[in-house]
Design a protein around this motif. Structure first.
Motif, short mmCIF file in Angstrom:
data_model
loop_
_atom_site.label_atom_id
_atom_site.label_comp_id
_atom_site.label_asym_id
_atom_site.label_seq_id
_atom_site.Cartn_x
_atom_site.Cartn_y
_atom_site.Cartn_z
N LEU A 280 72.90 90.34 -41.85
CA LEU A 280 73.24 88.88 -40.84
C LEU A 280 74.57 89.66 -40.37
O LEU A 280 75.29 89.45 -39.29
CB LEU A 280 73.35 87.53 -42.29
N VAL A 281 75.47 90.33 -41.43
CA VAL A 281 76.82 90.79 -40.68
C VAL A 281 76.45 91.47 -38.84
O VAL A 281 77.75 91.47 -38.13
CB VAL A 281 77.29 91.82 -41.45
N ARG A 282 75.50 92.16 -39.31
CA ARG A 282 75.16 92.83 -38.44
C ARG A 282 75.30 92.96 -36.98
O ARG A 282 75.15 92.67 -35.89
CB ARG A 282 74.51 94.73 -38.29
N ALA A 283 74.95 91.87 -37.04
CA ALA A 283 73.74 91.27 -35.32
C ALA A 283 75.04 90.69 -34.83
O ALA A 283 75.27 91.03 -33.59
CB ALA A 283 73.01 89.68 -36.17
N PRO A 284 75.74 90.19 -35.11
CA PRO A 284 76.94 89.08 -34.42
C PRO A 284 78.30 90.68 -34.06
O PRO A 284 78.66 91.02 -32.66
CB PRO A 284 77.94 88.60 -35.21
N LEU A 285 78.20 90.91 -35.09
CA LEU A 285 79.24 92.15 -35.06
C LEU A 285 79.06 93.53 -33.70
O LEU A 285 79.43 93.21 -32.86
CB LEU A 285 79.50 93.01 -36.15
N ALA A 286 77.21 93.62 -34.03
CA ALA A 286 76.33 94.49 -32.59
C ALA A 286 76.98 93.44 -31.73
O ALA A 286 77.16 94.23 -30.32
CB ALA A 286 75.20 94.47 -32.75
N ARG A 287 76.58 92.46 -31.52
CA ARG A 287 76.64 91.68 -29.72
C ARG A 287 78.66 91.77 -29.18
O ARG A 287 78.66 91.59 -28.20
CB ARG A 287 75.98 89.91 -30.18
N ASN A 317 83.05 83.28 -34.51
CA ASN A 317 82.82 82.68 -35.35
C ASN A 317 82.10 82.59 -36.29
O ASN A 317 81.70 82.86 -37.97
CB ASN A 317 81.99 81.40 -34.80
N GLU A 318 80.44 82.85 -36.20
CA GLU A 318 79.12 83.02 -37.06
C GLU A 318 80.01 84.69 -37.89
O GLU A 318 79.25 84.86 -39.31
CB GLU A 318 78.26 84.02 -36.22
N LEU A 319 80.36 85.92 -37.50
CA LEU A 319 80.96 86.76 -38.45
C LEU A 319 82.07 86.16 -39.04
O LEU A 319 82.06 86.52 -40.52
CB LEU A 319 81.36 87.76 -37.46
N ASP A 320 82.80 85.58 -39.08
CA ASP A 320 83.55 85.08 -39.72
C ASP A 320 83.12 83.91 -40.97
O ASP A 320 83.84 84.12 -41.40
CB ASP A 320 84.72 84.35 -39.38
N GLY A 321 81.83 83.14 -40.29
CA GLY A 321 80.90 82.20 -41.39
C GLY A 321 80.76 83.38 -42.38
O GLY A 321 80.65 82.83 -43.89
N LEU A 322 80.41 84.09 -42.25
CA LEU A 322 79.37 85.50 -42.85
C LEU A 322 79.94 85.73 -43.73
O LEU A 322 80.28 86.12 -44.99
CB LEU A 322 78.83 86.23 -42.09
N ILE A 323 81.45 86.67 -43.76
CA ILE A 323 82.31 86.83 -44.25
C ILE A 323 83.19 85.69 -45.62
O ILE A 323 83.20 85.96 -47.11
CB ILE A 323 83.68 87.26 -43.07
N MET A 324 82.62 84.57 -44.78
CA MET A 324 83.55 83.41 -45.92
C MET A 324 82.57 83.78 -46.56
O MET A 324 83.11 83.47 -48.20
CB MET A 324 83.82 82.47 -45.41
N GLU A 325 81.12 83.79 -46.54
CA GLU A 325 80.07 83.14 -47.64
C GLU A 325 80.56 84.52 -48.55
O GLU A 325 79.99 84.64 -49.64
CB GLU A 325 78.46 83.49 -46.82
N ILE A 326 80.67 85.83 -48.37
CA ILE A 326 80.46 87.39 -48.69
C ILE A 326 81.60 86.93 -49.72
O ILE A 326 81.15 86.75 -50.84
CB ILE A 326 80.62 88.16 -48.35
N SER A 327 82.58 86.93 -49.17
CA SER A 327 84.43 85.93 -50.64
C SER A 327 83.81 84.86 -51.15
O SER A 327 83.81 85.61 -51.85
CB SER A 327 85.27 85.72 -49.24
N THR A 328 82.94 83.88 -51.12
CA THR A 328 82.55 83.04 -51.63
C THR A 328 81.52 83.32 -53.01
O THR A 328 82.14 83.50 -54.13
CB THR A 328 81.97 82.36 -51.62
N LYS A 329 80.80 84.18 -52.78
CA LYS A 329 79.95 84.53 -53.53
C LYS A 329 80.66 86.06 -54.55
O LYS A 329 80.40 86.00 -55.21
CB LYS A 329 78.59 85.77 -52.41
N THR A 330 81.34 86.58 -54.25
CA THR A 330 81.69 87.85 -54.70
C THR A 330 82.64 87.03 -55.67
O THR A 330 82.80 87.87 -57.11
CB THR A 330 83.41 88.48 -54.09
N TYR A 331 84.11 85.69 -56.04
CA TYR A 331 83.99 85.25 -55.92
C TYR A 331 83.14 84.89 -57.44
O TYR A 331 84.18 84.84 -59.18
CB TYR A 331 84.69 84.54 -55.39
N GLU A 332 82.15 84.47 -57.03
CA GLU A 332 81.46 83.37 -58.71
C GLU A 332 80.99 84.74 -59.30
O GLU A 332 81.01 84.77 -60.44
CB GLU A 332 80.69 82.86 -57.40
N ALA A 333 80.53 85.91 -58.35
CA ALA A 333 80.27 86.72 -59.06
C ALA A 333 81.16 87.74 -60.34
O ALA A 333 80.20 87.70 -61.31
CB ALA A 333 79.46 88.41 -58.46
#
Length: 344
Positions: A280-287, A317-333
């Motif tokens: 998922l991160v690669r798509a907005p980053l590639a654009r 914005n899409e990339l920022d949202g994905l990064i936030m999602e990664i941070s949340t899942k990392t915190y939960e783990a």
């Protein structure tokens, strides 16, 4: 006649010298070098039996002594002799008393008039061997009792037909919270959730039919507080008090399973994070990178640039949202890992 060369230590308690001489002759006819100790009174025999330097193989006892006789004599000699076999040599042909003597613990009852060298020798060696086997059996039972009672793991014995508990150890009492008498009034069904009773019936029916030497499995149990615990069971068939039974070793793996489940949940979260990062991160980053390269290598008018900016902002914005999602899942783990470590 073959002479036994083993060095038997024999205590003869006999006050009649004529009878003693005859017994001594009989013993020397069948045993090469018997170590014979002669006592004429109960008091003398006490000193011999209690002497730690004398290891007796057998005691030959006359029922009538100057200082003690009859049942009282039998009882007191047996109390002193411990594991040493006692054979009564009597002139009294009292069948009832002879049977009673055997029930008290006497190894054999011989009539003096019927004694011959061979019959006396056979009685001695039979009683000695029987005593050895009895002692070995007692030691085996004691070892079993110690292994059972002192085991740190919960253990019990249950009747294969009625499911009733026949015995439980202290570890089971402490772990499950029931008293010993509670267990004795219960069956296996009383420590299983009602919805698991069919599983219990099927498991025991299978073991009853196949009678495997060893069975194991993981089952749900109730403790006294009605808390469900996960238990790993290992069972072996035994005959207990004449009943077909199984001895069970129970290992509570509730916390272990919780830890395993937390690790599995963490691994699942990490897999999701890795998938987000790799896909998922690669798509907005590639654009964004593509638009930047266009702006860098091409000449665009101001209007054209203004048209590209919203695409950059949207991708950012899409990339920022994905990064936030990664941070949340990392915190939960991480929290899941910390909780599992605390519970373990």
């Amino acid at each position: 006649m073959i002479i036994d060369k083993r060095p038997y230590h024999i205590l003869v308690i006999e006050d009649n010298m004529g009878d003693f001489i005859l017994i001594d002759d009989y013993l020397h006819e069948t045993i090469e070098n018997p170590q014979i100790i002669h006592c004429q009174t109960f008091r003398q025999s006490v000193d011999v039996i209690k002497n730690p330097s004398i290891a007796l193989d057998v005691i030959l006892l006359d029922l009538t002594l100057p200082d003690k006789s009859g049942e009282k004599l039998v009882y007191d000699i047996l109390s002193l002799s411990l594991e040493c076999p006692v054979i009564i040599l009597s002139g009294n042909n009292n069948v009832e008393f002879s049977v009673h003597s055997i029930t008290l613990g006497i190894s054999d009852y011989l009539l003096k008039d019927d004694i011959r060298p061979t019959s006396l020798y056979k009685s001695i060696i039979y009683c000695i061997e029987r005593s050895k086997q009895t002692l070995a059996l007692k030691e085996s039972e004691q070892r079993y009792s110690q292994l059972f009672d002192l085991s740190p793991q919960p253990m019990w014995v249950y009747d294969l037909e009625t499911y009733r508990f026949l015995d439980v150890n202290l570890a089971a009492i402490k772990h499950y919270g029931f008293s010993y008498q509670d267990f004795m009034d219960m069956t296996l069904k009383d420590i299983r959730p009602p919805e698991d009773l069919e599983i219990l019936e099927a498991s025991i029916a299978s073991s009853r039919e196949e009678s495997p030497l060893f069975t194991k499995g993981i089952f749900r149990h109730y403790n006294k507080n009605k808390d469900i615990i996960m238990v790993e069971i290992r069972a072996n068939p035994i005959i207990y008090q004449g009943r077909k039974a199984r001895i069970v070793l129970a290992n509570d793996i509730t916390e272990k399973l919780k830890y395993v489940h937390s690790i599995e949940a963490k691994n699942k979260q990490l897999s999701e994070i890795a998938w987000i990062q790799s896909h998922l991160v690669r798509a907005p980053l590639a654009r964004i990178m593509g638009i930047v390269n266009l702006l860098k290598n091409s000449v665009y008018s101001n209007d054209e640039i203004q048209e590209l900016i919203p695409h950059i902002i949207s991708s950012a914005n899409e990339l920022d949202g994905l990064i936030m999602e990664i941070s949340t899942k990392t915190y939960e783990a991480k929290n899941n890992q910390d909780e599992s470590q605390v519970s373990s």
